[in-house]
Design an enzyme around this catalytic site. Structure first.
Site, PDB file in Angstrom:
ATOM      1  N   ARG A  76      35.003  51.906  46.570  1.00  0.00           N
ATOM      2  CA  ARG A  76      35.290  50.619  45.913  1.00  0.00           C
ATOM      3  C   ARG A  76      34.041  49.753  45.842  1.00  0.00           C
ATOM      4  NH1 ARG A  76      37.368  45.741  48.035  1.00  0.00           N
ATOM      5  NH2 ARG A  76      37.677  46.753  50.050  1.00  0.00           N
TER       6      ARG A  76
ATOM      7  N   HIS B  87      31.432  50.423  43.003  1.00  0.00           N
ATOM      8  CA  HIS B  87      31.716  50.146  41.592  1.00  0.00           C
ATOM      9  C   HIS B  87      30.714  49.180  40.952  1.00  0.00           C
ATOM     10  CE1 HIS B  87      35.687  52.026  40.362  1.00  0.00           C
ATOM     11  NE2 HIS B  87      35.433  52.531  41.548  1.00  0.00           N
TER      12      HIS B  87
ATOM     13  N   ASP C 245      39.366  51.094  31.252  1.00  0.00           N
ATOM     14  CA  ASP C 245      38.925  52.320  31.915  1.00  0.00           C
ATOM     15  C   ASP C 245      39.961  53.427  31.780  1.00  0.00           C
ATOM     16  OD1 ASP C 245      36.393  51.376  33.184  1.00  0.00           O
ATOM     17  OD2 ASP C 245      37.771  49.972  34.143  1.00  0.00           O
TER      18      ASP C 245
ATOM     19  N   LYS D 251      37.557  54.871  51.222  1.00  0.00           N
ATOM     20  CA  LYS D 251      38.114  54.059  50.135  1.00  0.00           C
ATOM     21  C   LYS D 251      37.236  52.844  49.849  1.00  0.00           C
ATOM     22  CE  LYS D 251      42.488  52.102  48.517  1.00  0.00           C
ATOM     23  NZ  LYS D 251      42.566  53.063  47.401  1.00  0.00           N
TER      24      LYS D 251
ATOM     25  N   ASP E 294      44.436  48.591  28.440  1.00  0.00           N
ATOM     26  CA  ASP E 294      43.497  48.629  29.551  1.00  0.00           C
ATOM     27  C   ASP E 294      42.184  49.185  29.000  1.00  0.00           C
ATOM     28  OD1 ASP E 294      42.447  48.617  32.149  1.00  0.00           O
ATOM     29  OD2 ASP E 294      43.180  50.641  32.555  1.00  0.00           O
TER      30      ASP E 294
ATOM     31  N   ASP F 118      46.297  53.736  32.084  1.00  0.00           N
ATOM     32  CA  ASP F 118      46.256  55.077  32.664  1.00  0.00           C
ATOM     33  C   ASP F 118      46.914  55.143  34.034  1.00  0.00           C
ATOM     34  OD1 ASP F 118      43.869  53.564  33.720  1.00  0.00           O
ATOM     35  OD2 ASP F 118      43.643  55.414  34.880  1.00  0.00           O
TER      36      ASP F 118
END
Length: 512
Positions: free
Chosen positions: A236, A239, A84, A232, A82, A369
């Site tokens: 989001r 980003h 991030d 939330k 991944d 992660d």
């Protein structure tokens, strides 16, 4: 009381003599004499103070790799990553950025009160792995048995008392349907619980608690679920803006890792295949990887897939892999029938990745992660081996290595053993002492909690059990470590062996 002291002193002396006999003869200089351990009774705290304390545990290596399951790297032919918080680890400035952007969207798009703009990010307030009850509007910490850890239940920035928690839930144990139902829907009337399991959710939790606190203090009526959804979505939706800001000043937000290129080079020289699957857009990843490794970073990877939309990448059955044109920054309509090195792809599914590369099962080791969106499906459904990168492990291990923590943990373990052994005493004086022991045990448990995080304690433990986050991490990750380049401390043929776990029936000892 004197009887208890005498009995305990004799037990300690017997135990210590036996331990000394089992030690190697070469460490004679470290041995004590054969006199019983000196035990004093403290009238103030009502507990035994062990003057000649047991040796403190050795420090844990902060750069170690820890095994949950046996993993032989000789079997691994393909390494996947991944991006991030796996390859790119972010500075605290990222938390502030996401918090501020989310707060701004709440005000401008969701029309929240403008004074919310004065609510500042509180570093160190929340930890990863907490659950948010979107019906009751509280943030809480669960252990591996789904028990609420009392003292870690917050409405906004206010900790709820034990009585308030029990009045709210009627029970310390949360029904499993409320926690593990994967589609986040109501199930037989149970509360909805959402786990915040990645580091991007930490500023989200802080914003949620700050706004809740503002509403509570100003007596503003609100619906906890609506507030949760708004916060939330605000984080989001921020980003894309965050990506552009980071691209303009990447060194302000990403920690430079001088060993990352060397790590990739060693894998390539060992004839390993490398691939990248990330949810982030190509431009954002490209600028970050150029800073971390250099403009030739793509040469290390056999397959690069961006905007993968995990976990759907691992769960969807039909969603074509698409070509990405670096120059135009858009997709290409060409049908993808094979994956070529140096080409950027996006979306798609793991089934297509496996079919086009024939990378399958235990020969693939994937690092991420997030225990769910990165690791759960690939290990449960596809048999990949998995590695978790847990950045907070650095802080956790540094805390474990502190002398005050070791002393408190040792004394807590011994005190708990004393409590267990003498809990059935009936003498009035002895019961008074026993009560003081219990009070000191509560004090020690809180001290150990505060040393990790004042509000929620350790990411990995409640007072005595693993957290729910730990349970899922240990289930889905074969190995875990604080940084991907810690693997440089081991050969590419290394085998990681998990420690033999001690089951409750195997040993009778205060220290194992």
């Amino acid at each position: 009381m004197a009887i208890l002291i005498e009995k305990q002193a004799k037990r300690d002396a017997k135990t210590e003599k036996q331990a000394r006999r089992e030690q190697d003869d070469n460490i004679q200089g470290e041995r004590c004499d054969d006199s019983p351990r000196k035990v004093e009774f403290c009238m103030e705290c009502g507990a035994f103070n062990v003057v000649s304390a047991k040796k403190l545990p050795k420090d844990v290596d902060v750069k170690a790799v820890f095994a949950c399951n046996e993993l032989d790297l000789k079997e691994v032919k393909v390494y996947g990553f991944d991006y991030d918080y796996t390859l790119a680890c972010y500075k605290p400035s990222m938390d502030y950025l996401l918090y501020n952007l989310g707060r701004q969207i709440l005000i401008e798009q969701y029309k929240y009160p403008k004074p919310i703009g004065d609510l500042q990010y509180k570093p160190g307030f929340a930890i990863r792995g907490l659950h948010y009850d979107i019906q009751k509007g509280v943030l809480l910490k669960l252990d591996s048995f789904l028990q609420i850890q009392l003292g870690t239940v917050y409405r906004g920035l206010t900790s709820l008392s034990n009585e308030e928690v029990l009045n709210l839930y009627k029970n310390r144990i949360i029904p499993i349907a409320a926690v593990e139902y994967r589609h986040d829907t109501d199930h037989d009337g149970h509360s909805k619980m959402v786990q915040l399991a990645d580091l991007f959710s930490v500023p989200e939790m802080c914003l949620l608690c700050n706004v809740t606190d503002y509403f509570e203090r100003n007596h503003i009526d609100y619906h906890p679920e609506i507030l949760f959804r708004d916060v939330k979505n605000s984080v989001r939706f921020s980003h894309p803006v965050m990506h552009k800001i980071v691209e303009q000043n990447v060194s302000e937000y990403i920690k430079y890792n001088p060993d990352l290129g060397r790590f990739f080079q060693r894998l390539v020289e060992a004839d390993k295949k490398l691939f990248l699957v990330t949810n982030s857009p190509y431009r954002f990843v490209n600028i970050g990887m150029q800073m971390l490794i250099g403009k030739n970073w793509k040469d290390y990877f056999d397959v690069i897939i961006v905007q993968a939309r995990k976990p759907k990448f691992f769960t969807d059955k039909s969603r074509p892999i698409r070509l990405f044109d670096e120059k135009s920054g858009t997709h290409v309509w060409d049908r993808v029938v094979k994956l070529e090195k140096g080409t950027i792809y996006y979306e798609g599914t793991v089934k297509q990745l496996q079919d086009m590369t024939n990378w399958r099962g235990h020969q693939v080791l994937y690092f991420g992660d997030h225990p769910y969106s990165d690791l759960a499906d690939v290990t449960l459904e596809h048999g990949w081996r998995t590695g978790a990168i847990i950045n907070e492990l650095t802080h956790e291990i540094d805390t474990l290595n502190r002398t005050d923590f070791k002393r408190n943990a040792n004394w807590l373990q011994m005190l708990t053993g004393l409590i267990e052994e003498h809990q059935d005493c009936e003498d009035v004086d002895e019961r008074q002492v026993f009560t003081k022991w219990m009070q000191e045990r509560d004090f020690l448990r809180n001290e150990i909690k505060y040393i990790f995080n004042e509000q929620f304690g350790s990411v990995f433990r409640t007072y005595h059990n693993p957290t729910y986050f730990s349970r899922r991490l240990f289930r889905f990750a074969d190995i875990y470590t604080s940084n991907i380049t810690n693997l440089l401390n081991y050969s590419v043929n290394h085998t990681f062996y998990p420690r033999r776990g001690v089951m409750p029936h195997e040993y009778i000892s205060y220290f194992v």
